[in-house]
Every structure is written in structure tokens, then in C-alpha cells.
Design an enzyme around this catalytic site. Structure first.
Site, PDB file in Angstrom:
ATOM      1  N   MET A 168      -1.393   9.228  12.093  1.00 10.88           N
ATOM      2  CA  MET A 168      -2.811   9.559  11.574  1.00 10.88           C
ATOM      3  C   MET A 168      -3.421  11.113  12.056  1.00 10.88           C
ATOM      4  SD  MET A 168      -4.274   5.482  10.674  1.00 10.88           S
ATOM      5  CE  MET A 168      -3.982   5.103  12.576  1.00 10.88           C
ATOM      6  N   LYS A 203      -4.325   2.612   0.436  1.00 10.17           N
ATOM      7  CA  LYS A 203      -5.405   3.419   0.831  1.00 10.17           C
ATOM      8  C   LYS A 203      -5.173   5.470   1.183  1.00 10.17           C
ATOM      9  CE  LYS A 203      -7.127  -0.455   3.718  1.00 10.17           C
ATOM     10  NZ  LYS A 203      -5.689  -0.709   5.021  1.00 10.17           N
ATOM     11  N   GLY A 240       9.024  10.414   7.483  1.00 11.30           N
ATOM     12  CA  GLY A 240      10.458  10.371   8.433  1.00 11.30           C
ATOM     13  C   GLY A 240      10.783   9.387   7.588  1.00 11.30           C
ATOM     14  N   ASP A 289       0.289  -1.366  -0.303  1.00 10.19           N
ATOM     15  CA  ASP A 289      -0.218  -0.043  -0.073  1.00 10.19           C
ATOM     16  C   ASP A 289       0.941   1.447   0.054  1.00 10.19           C
ATOM     17  OD1 ASP A 289       0.358   0.629   3.066  1.00 10.19           O
ATOM     18  OD2 ASP A 289      -0.978  -1.560   3.110  1.00 10.19           O
ATOM     19  N   ALA A 303       6.776   3.866  12.534  1.00  9.67           N
ATOM     20  CA  ALA A 303       6.621   4.483  12.679  1.00  9.67           C
ATOM     21  C   ALA A 303       7.409   6.036  13.289  1.00  9.67           C
ATOM     22  CB  ALA A 303       5.546   5.993  11.580  1.00  9.67           C
TER      23      ALA A 303
HETATM   24  N1  SAH Z   1       1.689   0.128  10.418  1.00  8.60           N
HETATM   25  C1  SAH Z   1       2.380   1.378  10.557  1.00  8.60           C
HETATM   26  C2  SAH Z   1       1.482   2.238  11.231  1.00  8.60           C
HETATM   27  C3  SAH Z   1       0.037   2.682  10.248  1.00  8.60           C
HETATM   28  S1  SAH Z   1      -1.253   4.107  10.545  1.00  8.60           S
HETATM   29  C4  SAH Z   1       3.614   1.773  11.349  1.00  8.60           C
HETATM   30  O1  SAH Z   1       3.844   0.654  12.200  1.00  8.60           O
HETATM   31  O2  SAH Z   1       3.943   2.954  11.336  1.00  8.60           O
HETATM   32  C5  SAH Z   1      -0.457   5.319   8.988  1.00  8.60           C
HETATM   33  C6  SAH Z   1       0.180   6.604   9.361  1.00  8.60           C
HETATM   34  O3  SAH Z   1       1.709   6.220  10.224  1.00  8.60           O
HETATM   35  C7  SAH Z   1       0.645   7.328   8.786  1.00  8.60           C
HETATM   36  O4  SAH Z   1      -1.040   8.499   9.157  1.00  8.60           O
HETATM   37  C8  SAH Z   1       1.623   8.186  10.317  1.00  8.60           C
HETATM   38  O5  SAH Z   1       0.802   8.758  11.325  1.00  8.60           O
HETATM   39  C9  SAH Z   1       2.061   7.266  10.375  1.00  8.60           C
HETATM   40  N2  SAH Z   1       3.689   7.278   8.831  1.00  8.60           N
HETATM   41  C10 SAH Z   1       3.671   5.532   8.552  1.00  8.60           C
HETATM   42  N3  SAH Z   1       5.289   6.156   8.068  1.00  8.60           N
HETATM   43  C11 SAH Z   1       5.405   7.474   8.472  1.00  8.60           C
HETATM   44  C12 SAH Z   1       6.736   8.079   8.123  1.00  8.60           C
HETATM   45  N4  SAH Z   1       7.671   7.555   7.597  1.00  8.60           N
HETATM   46  N5  SAH Z   1       6.654   8.860   8.433  1.00  8.60           N
HETATM   47  C13 SAH Z   1       5.550   9.767   9.388  1.00  8.60           C
HETATM   48  N6  SAH Z   1       4.644   9.277   9.497  1.00  8.60           N
HETATM   49  C14 SAH Z   1       4.675   7.952   9.145  1.00  8.60           C
END
Ligand code: SAH
Length: 480
Positions: free
Chosen positions: A390, A277, A419, A255, A339
Site C-alpha cells: 500500500m 475496498k 504482480g 474483495d 504479495a
Molecule cells: N493480504 C495481502 C495484502 C493486503 S494489503 C497479501 O498478503 O498480499 C494490499 C496491498 O498488497 C496492495 O496495496 C499492494 O501493495 C499489495 N498487493 C497485493 N497484491 C498485489 C499484487 N498482485 N501485486 C502488487 N502488489 C500487490
């Protein structure tokens, strides 16, 4: 200088190491590892370690003269001791006799070299160099070594176990190879690599039995699903297991939160399915994704479900594997760097700190209809770090509620965009000012909010320079 790698069965011909020091000991050890028939010669007393090794393995010693002159007995000569001029002269003479000569530290006078070895008996990789930059060979060896599981050689048990039945079942070599590739790179192989030897052997045996009962034996193979955390963006943050599974998958479902560079690690012939999504724009409904995973695996495919970050953190990974388990599709889950960890590390913000935060909470900021059903009074407590996933849309509401429930408006707060990628941006402000601070900035998703005193450490600990970063360029555009 060009080289042709050959694998020598050193049990069948003799080798002699001429030297007394630690270099000689290392050469001897390499030969012993290959169970070579090896002899030692030296013009001086052996160093302690070498003497111990010689004694332990009951290694024969001869004089240097004998070693040099006994052509038939010692076709392979490892020259370690001697002045350069003497070594060169000896090497020339030995080569003129048609012998294989390795001169330690002088590859230019040698006609063979001892490569670095990655030994996964009964399979091995030798990494050699032309001698111009041997340090590169060492680095390459270390990288490959880390990539190939220690237990790789155990797969040979399976081949040994099934070889007769497989030969009976599949008349051509090509069919046999296809079957073995499905088994060894599939669930049976994975079980063996992760130490579940009996289950692995049982599965192979079952798969063979099923194949034996079919008109088309190759159609009997059930696939597997790998639910893999792709980390926050930088491909170098993938785990070794993730890389291995990415490279062996037949089909990948990914995704928007998986960096393109990570999808590029898939085999060129792997089928790629985008199920991304964007917020409130579900490209493929979750139920359909779950069903698709099952269908593809039942077609015998190795299916990679690649998710951003960690699959079990706001990733709906649990729902996907529930459907798999109901359909008895084998699967495995590989954690990824979430993240919060990735952004915090690459922004120089430790999520906990003895002086500032004794705990950290990962919170979803995706507020349904702007509602406020988060436990705000708990979240407003001091000495904890809050990480909102999110949270961009809800940011004004989140900061307002935290302040209203008692967290100081001066609490440092950060918003990290994309990030760990070359597109990373850190917006640093306070709880009271962050929403306004970013209001006129075109923040590109995904982004993460970090709230807490630890954010103040960013000033001194920030180390990551996105412009210099080699990793990922950023994320898929909204319209993919
Ligand atoms: N499973 C993922 C999270 C999914 S929810 C994890 O463990 O990271 C999706 C949210 O993750 C995004 O809306 C954002 O808030 C965050 N996110 C994911 N990758 C990111 C990144 N590289 N930099 C900043 N926020 C990130």
C-alpha cells in the site's frame, strides 16, 4: 476406440498374468492391490522382484499352456511375454473365447485395460485412456491425486457411524444426501480430513442430536467460515486446500485484490458477494463484513471469505475471525502466498540473499495523513530488504525519509504492478529516482515497492514473461 469403465470385483473371478519381467510384476502388483485371485504363468524363470512378490503372497504358478487354455479358471488374462505376432494371435484366440484380455503395451489388441488408480478406500478413481496418449492419463492421475486429500477415505467412518440415525431422521434419499453433503463437506468432514477424528465424530453426533430435537431437522446445521488466502493473482499459486474449499463453498465474500479467475473457481451456483475496498472507499465497512460472515454461517452455509495474498498479512483477517470466535462459528484459516513473495518471485528478486540482505521486512506504506510514524532509522539500516505494501501514494515520502535517515540514494528499488498477472510491470530504479521514474507512468493498482540491494538481481534473474502467462488477466476495475 471407445471405452466403458467398469469396476470389477476380482476376488470373484480368477486372473492370470503371463510374463516373467518387471512389467509382469507391475501388473501383478496392481491386481494384488485389488486383492484379486491371481495366478502367474511364465515360459522363463521369473525376474528377482517378481519371484519375491510371488513368494511373499504365496501365488500359485501354472504353465503358459494351462493359463491360456483354462478358460473358466482364468477369465481375465494379462499377456506380457512374447513376440508381437505371437501376442496378437494369442489375444485374438482368447477374445474369441469370450475372455477379458489385456496385452501389455498393445492396447489395440486388448479388450480391457488396467487404469491408473487413485485409491481412497472405500472410494477410488480410475483414470484410463483409449491408448492413444497414455501419458495424458498419467498426468491427469497425478493432478487428481494431488487434489484429493489422502485422508479422504476416512470420511467413510462418519457415514458408517451416523448411517442408522440419519436413516431414522430423514425419510427420503434426497434429504439424506443433503444432510450428508452438509456434514462431509462441512465442519465435521473438515475435522476428519485434518486428522481430528474424535472431534469430528463428536460434532457429527452433536449435529444429529440437534437435528433430532427439531421439527425441521435440516435447519439445525451450523455452517462454517473459510478464511482463505487467494494469493497475489495467478490462480495456480493457490494452495490445494484453498481450491478445495473454494469449490465447496455455498457463498463467497471477496474483495478487489482477488483476481477474477480465482472467484470463477467457485461453484456456479455459489452466491457471490463483493465487499471490495478501493483506497479510502470502503465498499462494505469492516464491521458489516464481520457481521455478515456470522449471519451467513448461522444460516448453515459454508462461507468462503476470500482475501488477496495471505489473510494474516495486512489483511484484517484477524479481526474477522475474532468476531466468528465470539459467536462460536467454526472457522479455518488457509494461508496464501503474500504479495511480497509473489511479486518478488515473478520479478526475479530474491527477498534475502547471503551477499545482500540478511533480513526482510514487510511494511505498510499507508501513511495516515502523510504522517511519518514509521521507525525510519531502523528501516534505513543496511543489509535488509524492505517491502512496502500500500505504498504507491506515499512513495515520495517513503523514499525521502529513507534517504534522510541514511539509506543510500543509490539503493536499488523496484515498483511491481499487479504482480503474477498478465498485467505485471516491473519499474526498476533507485531509492533516489523511483518516485520520479514512475511519476508519469499510469501505474495500475495494486502495486508493491521493494527496496534493497537484492533488486539488482532482477537484471539476471528475471524469468517471468507476463505476455506469455496463462494465469490471471489482472484485477477488478475500481468500479466493480
Ligand atoms: N493480504 C495481502 C495484502 C493486503 S494489503 C497479501 O498478503 O498480499 C494490499 C496491498 O498488497 C496492495 O496495496 C499492494 O501493495 C499489495 N498487493 C497485493 N497484491 C498485489 C499484487 N498482485 N501485486 C502488487 N502488489 C500487490
Amino acid at each position: 476406440m471407445k471405452m466403458l469403465p467398469l469396476m470389477a470385483n476380482t476376488q470373484e473371478f480368477g486372473a492370470v498374468v503371463i510374463g516373467y519381467d518387471d512389467v509382469a510384476r507391475r501388473k501383478l502388483q496392481a491386481l494384488l492391490r485389488a486383492e484379486a485371485r491371481v495366478t502367474v504363468a511364465a515360459s522363463q524363470p521369473l525376474c528377482d522382484e517378481l519371484r519375491a512378490l510371488v513368494a511373499k503372497h504365496h501365488i500359485q504358478e501354472v504353465s503358459v499352456e494351462q493359463a491360456l487354455s483354462q478358460q473358466e479358471q482364468f477369465p481375465l488374462v494379462i499377456l506380457v511375454e512374447g513376440e508381437p505376432a505371437q501376442l496378437k494371435a494369442q489375444a485374438m484366440r482368447l477374445k474369441a473365447q469370450g475372455r477379458l484380455v489385456n496385452v501389455a503395451t498393445y492396447p489395440e489388441w486388448s479388450n480391457v485395460s488396467l487404469p491408473y488408480l487413485i485409491d481412497r478406500h472405500p472410494v477410488m478413481i480410475a483414470v484410463g485412456s483409449t491408448g492413444e496418449a497414455p501419458v495424458l492419463a498419467r498426468i491427469m492421475k497425478a493432478r487428481l491425486d494431488a487434489l484429493i486429500p489422502r485422508s479422504f477415505g476416512r470420511l467413510a467412518h462418519l457415514v458408517h457411524l451416523g448411517s442408522e440415525r440419519v436413516k431414522a431422521l430423514f425419510p427420503t434419499l434426497k434429504q439424506r444426501e443433503r444432510f450428508w453433503s452438509q456434514q462431509l463437506e462441512g465442519a465435521a468432514g473438515e475435522l476428519m480430513l485434518s486428522g481430528r477424528e474424535e472431534q469430528s465424530e463428536q460434532l457429527l453426533s452433536n449435529n444429529l442430536a440437534t437435528a433430532e430435537s427439531q421439527v425441521n431437522p435440516l435447519s439445525a446445521v451450523v455452517g462454517e467460515v473459510y478464511l482463505v488466502g487467494g494469493g497475489p493473482g495467478d490462480p495456480e499459486l493457490l494452495t490445494l486446500r484453498a481450491v478445495r474449499l473454494i469449490q465447496q463453498a455455498d457463498v463467497v465474500l471477496y474483495d478487489r485484490l482477488v483476481a477474477p479467475e480465482i472467484v470463477d473457481l467457485c461453484r456456479p451456483d455459489a452466491e457471490r458477494i463483493y465487499v471490495g475496498k478501493a483506497r479510502s472507499d470502503h465498499a462494505v465497512p469492516q464491521g458489516d463484513i464481520n457481521q455478515l460472515l456470522v449471519e451467513l454461517a448461522l444460516q448453515g452455509k459454508r462461507v468462503l471469505r476470500l482475501k488477496g495474498g495471505d489473510p494474516f498479512i495486512f489483511g484484517r483477517g484477524g479481526e474477522e475471525i475474532e468476531t466468528l470466535s465470539q459467536n462460536r462459528v467454526p472457522f479455518q484459516v488457509v494461508p496464501g502466498i503474500t504479495a511480497a513473495s509473489g511479486c518478488a518471485a515473478y520479478a526475479g528478486i530474491p527477498l534475502t540473499h547471503r551477499d545482500h540482505a540478511q533480513s526482510v521486512r514487510f511494511v505498510t506504506g499507508h501513511l495516515k495523513d502523510g504522517s511519518t510514524n514509521l521507525p525510519w532509522s531502523e528501516l534505513a539500516m543496511p543489509a535488509q530488504t524492505l517491502v512496502f505494501y500500500m505504498g504507491l501514494v506515499g512513495l515520495p515520502e517513503i523514499t525521502r525519509q529513507l534517504i534522510a535517515h541514511g539509506r543510500s540514494a543509490d539503493t536499488p528499488a523496484a515498483l511491481i504492478q499487479q504482480g503474477t498477472t498478465r498485467n505485471q510491470k516491473n519499474y526498476i530504479a533507485t531509492l533516489g529516482t523511483l518516485a520520479e521514474h514512475i511519476a508519469d507512468k499510469a501505474v495500475e493498482p495494486p502495486s508493491l515497492i521493494i527496496v534493497g540491494e537484492v533488486v539488482s538481481l532482477h537484471d539476471t534473474l528475471n524469468w517471468f514473461d507476463p505476455e506469455q502467462a496463462g494465469g490471471s488477466q489482472g484485477f477488478w476495475q475500481r468500479k466493480h
